[in-house]
Design an enzyme around this catalytic site. Structure first.
Site, short mmCIF file in Angstrom:
data_model
loop_
_atom_site.label_atom_id
_atom_site.label_comp_id
_atom_site.label_asym_id
_atom_site.label_seq_id
_atom_site.Cartn_x
_atom_site.Cartn_y
_atom_site.Cartn_z
NE ARG A 1 17.78 18.96 36.41
CZ ARG A 1 16.68 18.21 36.84
NH1 ARG A 1 17.11 16.89 37.25
NH2 ARG A 1 15.50 18.65 36.79
CB SER B 1 20.06 9.14 37.13
OG SER B 1 20.09 10.43 37.68
CE LYS C 1 17.04 15.15 34.64
NZ LYS C 1 17.04 13.84 34.01
#
Lengths: 212, 212
Positions: free
Chosen positions: A40, A109, A138
């Protein structure tokens, strides 16, 4: 569909790697026992993202650990990754599946019960319960679901699940006890002075608590 | 390969659209005579990017104007765009061509003579000469090439070319006179109070100067 094991799922973040190379941290984590790795990277060019993906794919191949790409379906296609992880603001699942084919792993998700009900209608390979605890790594995520949220979601979900967000050595056992098939971590491994040791310890917690 | 005309190539930037919708500005520009449109959006989610692409594709279809996606090969695949524009820091051309197939338009930005020599070895459909003049709308580009740079590059290139960067009503004729097959603009249309009029005027300049 590829075989995969959600037990200990490392999600990368170069900015948390304490100036060590991503490849170094991932290799150490692989030796410590991570079972999946998700690349990511939000702030790099497509070329750099692809180069990192190719590097990690090569590194993980010898461990037979699947490499999953976050969000960027084109990078997953370009490096022939094992799969793709998408969030609620990414390319819709149906399009991702059509372009990637049925043999790749696709994770989605979920941030609330409504997302889980939608995910149950899809043949996603796993869901990421996000975020379990509040986390500084995040910033664009919904409110923390907590262990009660994990229990509710894992009961409702027809897919295997992995918890993500603020999971570390002190709370990993609770996430597994709440019904998740695995834990996903960023800083607990990326920022650990000894990523191999951290992976080993986390993996032990998951394995022990799954047996209960 | 699709048929395409580089004469007046609009590159989008929502932040410069004076609070008008992207679809409105693009439709006005299409009616004014733009011949190609490139969707370039850097700060939005993949889902939002795809939704914009689908919207523009629908809008441009009735004008038979090709929609090109900047950088994001996955968005181009997902919306079945007419093509992809890649820069030197994007996914390499060969991979983009393999994944998009031979029927799609692929353009490549070149920033210097070395890039042009490399582009000559590839079957790209066009090159974007970038930036011709210095411009505030793109901050990650190389130094301005100037009209001498355009002359040198168009002479050297085996592909059709479009100039981009700081091109407006006052200098468009010089870019065509320097050998470019077309001009690419962002703010000259996106930020114009009357995008249709601006497109009409720019198009006239290109057409007149190409005939010389």
């Amino acid at each position: 569909m590829n075989h995969f094991d959600l037990s200990l799922y490392l999600v990368t973040d170069r900015s948390l790697a304490l100036n060590r190379s991503l490849e170094y941290v991932v290799k150490e984590a692989a030796e410590g026992g991570v079972t999946m790795v998700q690349l990511r990277e939000k702030d790099c060019s497509s070329k750099e993202f692809l180069n990192l993906a190719i590097q990690l794919k090569r590194c993980l191949k010898s461990f037979a650990i699947p490499l999953i790409i976050n969000d960027r379906l084109d990078i997953a296609l370009a490096c022939d990754a094992d799969g793709l992880h998408i969030g609620q603001n990414d390319i819709p699942y149906e399009i991702a599946r059509r372009l990637l084919g049925k043999d790749k792993i696709i994770g989605l998700s979920v941030e609330n019960v409504r997302d889980v009900i939608e995910a149950n209608k899809l043949d996603v390979d796993y869901i990421g319960i996000s975020p379990v605890f509040s986390t500084p790594t995040k910033t664009d995520t919904a409110e923390a679901l907590g262990l009660d949220g994990v229990r509710e979601i894992t009961k409702l979900s027809e897919h295997p699940s992995v918890g993500i967000g603020g999971i570390n050595l002190s709370n990993a056992h609770e996430v597994i006890a709440a019904g998740a098939d695995g834990i996903s971590v960023v800083s607990a491994i990326m920022s650990h002075p000894d990523p191999r040791l951290s992976a080993l310890q986390l993996k032990n917690i998951v394995v022990k608590n799954k047996l209960k």
